[in-house]
Design a protein around this motif. Structure first.
Motif, PDB file in Angstrom:
ATOM      1  N   VAL A 203      23.139  37.744  29.940  1.00 39.22           N
ATOM      2  CA  VAL A 203      21.602  37.384  29.404  1.00 39.22           C
ATOM      3  C   VAL A 203      21.217  39.147  28.715  1.00 39.22           C
ATOM      4  O   VAL A 203      20.816  39.015  27.704  1.00 39.22           O
ATOM      5  N   SER A 204      21.567  39.789  29.791  1.00 37.47           N
ATOM      6  CA  SER A 204      21.191  40.782  29.811  1.00 37.47           C
ATOM      7  C   SER A 204      22.200  42.036  28.630  1.00 37.47           C
ATOM      8  O   SER A 204      21.010  42.640  27.446  1.00 37.47           O
TER       9      SER A 204
ATOM     10  N   LEU B 256      20.581  41.003  25.015  1.00 38.73           N
ATOM     11  CA  LEU B 256      19.274  41.736  24.910  1.00 38.73           C
ATOM     12  C   LEU B 256      19.929  42.761  24.461  1.00 38.73           C
ATOM     13  O   LEU B 256      19.645  43.667  23.278  1.00 38.73           O
TER      14      LEU B 256
ATOM     15  N   GLN C 170      17.268  38.629  31.756  1.00 39.13           N
ATOM     16  CA  GLN C 170      17.601  39.929  32.604  1.00 39.13           C
ATOM     17  C   GLN C 170      18.647  39.789  33.568  1.00 39.13           C
ATOM     18  O   GLN C 170      19.209  41.078  33.767  1.00 39.13           O
TER      19      GLN C 170
ATOM     20  N   GLU D 181      13.967  38.216  28.242  1.00 34.59           N
ATOM     21  CA  GLU D 181      13.258  39.462  29.286  1.00 34.59           C
ATOM     22  C   GLU D 181      13.119  38.845  30.865  1.00 34.59           C
ATOM     23  O   GLU D 181      13.385  39.997  31.503  1.00 34.59           O
TER      24      GLU D 181
ATOM     25  N   GLU E 134      11.265  44.633  33.233  1.00 34.34           N
ATOM     26  CA  GLU E 134      11.170  43.424  32.543  1.00 34.34           C
ATOM     27  C   GLU E 134      10.383  43.506  31.255  1.00 34.34           C
ATOM     28  O   GLU E 134      10.203  42.858  30.669  1.00 34.34           O
TER      29      GLU E 134
END
Length: 535
Positions: free
Chosen positions: A68-69, A72, A62, A59, A4
């Motif tokens: 969230v991942s 991104l 994630q 970050e 990350e």
């Protein structure tokens, strides 16, 4: 947490490069010269800045939140699309500039054909609107994901403040290395660099996770038992990490040697005098563990306090960086630590992963476990960490899943994420530099050609053990370093071999093929469906 942090730096750096290009005179002149909406360009920058402000929080979340991942990944794709547009504008501006310069000359047609226009000016505004709308939608989603805005900053890797204790029974495959280091410590030879004639410096250098600190700790703890009389009057262990201030390091060394935590001296010069006075006539062993940022001036100033010590005093420095190892120790005393042998890898893994396994499943797990160990390529930290992850799991299907899975659960495991591959990665420096140049990744320098700048970059990667040199003089990259790079780049990079299947995704931007059956590419991959491949 390595993935990350690297991933964050990667995306933030991409945004910074994009901001610089958007502000370039070529882009501004193109927009004005073609009477495009300058407000759209400004709005694009504003929404990108807004996205940049939530990167830190995103970050960090994630790897524990798949939503969230995915968010991104969508943001990264939008940023790449914006990069493509700005790059095309730059290229079009350059083409126009060269055509104007060559107009009327015999080379005009050749130049025009070479720099064929890829951009439709009438579509630029439409593309900008689409990018802005996409990023604005993503920024609306951040509210539901619980992402918070904050100041954008570069976060360094978090390192332990001190080495943890490692039991001798937990060290495998290092007997010969340990004997070599002990022989250097007990040698009365004055042949060393980095110290005076009285002091020898021994550097242990190697890539992260290979066991430099563990080896130094084993030597430090057992050296007193090797001969009848203690070889050193005093010993001290200092974890350096990113510290490079002479006063801070000198104070840490002084307090450790003197067993004092209340040093009130404020001046570097006075503190160095006190340390020099304390060491006078004493034979010492000092370990400087995990050295990263110590330059020559810092090292030269730091070691001045040691010159009053007795002859035969020794310093051990552990580092990943070859240049630091060379600066601190002469060639005879630079110890390059290699991976541990396969059978020792298995013994270490067996201890941590199979200690409580029922006899009925041991044989099945051993077969899978040996394949997993092969993929660790001799890195003790990876083996130990993965063994700890599997220790409580006795289901062979779970082990098979770990063997075949793209990533390890970093919430439970302190090693790099890995897509397991059974071979090392050979690199050609010249080819890699040309690829860097094609992607505009090299910072221009007035007195150097791009190739020379690229060679400096390449040598820096070697110095940091991110690129290795094998026994044949070829450049290679350890599997786990390659895996980290692939994890960070996500779907934007794809590498296949002769065993490939139809796997090309719409977001693949950089594609490489390693093999001899080139017809497989045409047969299995419909490259025409991908509109964003650039290399």
């Amino acid at each position: 947490m390595a993935a990350e942090l690297v991933g964050g730096a990667f995306l933030s750096a991409s945004l910074q490069v994009l901001f610089d290009r958007m502000a370039s005179q070529k882009v501004v002149d193109f927009v004005r010269g073609n009477k495009l909406n300058e407000g759209l360009l400004k709005k694009l920058k504003i929404v990108l800045l807004s996205a940049n402000r939530v990167l830190n929080d995103a970050e960090m979340k994630q790897l524990t939140d798949s939503d969230v991942s995915n968010w991104l990944e969508e943001l990264k794709d939008a940023i790449y699309i914006a990069e493509d547009l700005v790059f095309e504008i730059n290229t079009e501006a350059l083409r126009s500039e060269i055509e104007d310069h060559c107009a009327g000359s015999s080379t005009f047609v050749k130049v025009r054909n070479f720099f064929s226009s890829r951009i439709a000016v009438k579509d630029v505004e439409t593309r900008m609107v689409e990018i802005v709308d996409t990023i604005e939608d993503l920024m609306e989603q951040k509210k539901h994901l619980g992402l918070k805005e904050g100041s954008v900053q570069t976060r360094p890797f978090t390192r332990l403040s001190a080495a943890t204790l490692v039991e001798e029974s937990d060290i495998y495959g290092r007997d010969a290395d340990k004997e070599d280091i002990i022989k250097l410590l007990l040698s009365e030879s004055d042949e060393a660099s980095g110290g005076s004639d009285r002091i020898s410096v021994i550097s242990i250098v190697g890539m992260g996770g290979i066991g430099k600190t563990t080896l130094a700790q084993s030597v430090y703890r057992t050296i007193d038992d090797r001969i009848m009389t203690k070889p050193f009057d005093i010993k001290a262990w200092i974890t350096v990490s990113e510290e490079s201030d002479v006063f801070t390091l000198t104070k840490a060394i002084y307090e450790t040697f003197t067993d004092s935590q209340n040093c009130t001296i404020k001046e570097t010069f006075q503190l160095q005098l006190e340390l020099k006075l304390f060491l006078e006539g004493k034979k010492f062993l000092l370990v400087l563990d995990d050295v990263w940022n110590v330059n020559y001036k810092c090292w030269y100033d730091l070691k001045s306090s040691f010159e009053s010590a007795a002859s035969g005093s020794k310093i051990i420095a552990t580092t990943r960086i070859i240049d630091i190892a060379s600066m601190m120790a002469g060639a005879p005393n630079q110890y390059q630590l290699k991976e541990i042998p396969n059978e020792d890898c298995w013994r270490l893994f067996e201890k941590h992963a199979l200690g409580n396994v029922q006899p009925s499943v041991y044989q099945k797990l051993e077969k899978i476990g040996r394949q997993i160990v092969q993929k660790c390529k001799g890195l003790p930290l990876a083996i130990k960490s993965l063994g700890g992850l599997l220790r409580t799991e006795q289901d062979p299907k779970y082990w098979e899943n770990i063997l075949k899975n793209d990533t390890w659960n970093l919430g439970k495991c302190d090693i790099l994420p890995a897509q397991w591959l059974s071979y090392s990665y050979e690199l050609e420096m010249e080819t890699l530099i040309l690829l860097w140049m094609a992607q505009d990744l090299l910072q221009p320098q007035e007195t150097k050609t791009p190739e020379e700048v690229g060679e400096e970059y390449f040598k820096d990667l070697i110095s940091r053990s991110l690129i290795l040199t094998n026994q044949y003089g070829r450049f290679t990259m350890h599997d786990l370093v390659n895996d980290l790079a692939k994890f960070v780049s996500g779907q934007s990079c794809l590498s296949l071999d002769d065993n490939c299947s139809s796997f090309l995704v719409s977001k693949t931007r950089h594609f490489s093929y390693k093999g001899r059956k080139s017809h497989n590419i045409k047969k299995n991959l419909d490259l025409g469906k991908n509109k964003v491949i650039s290399s």
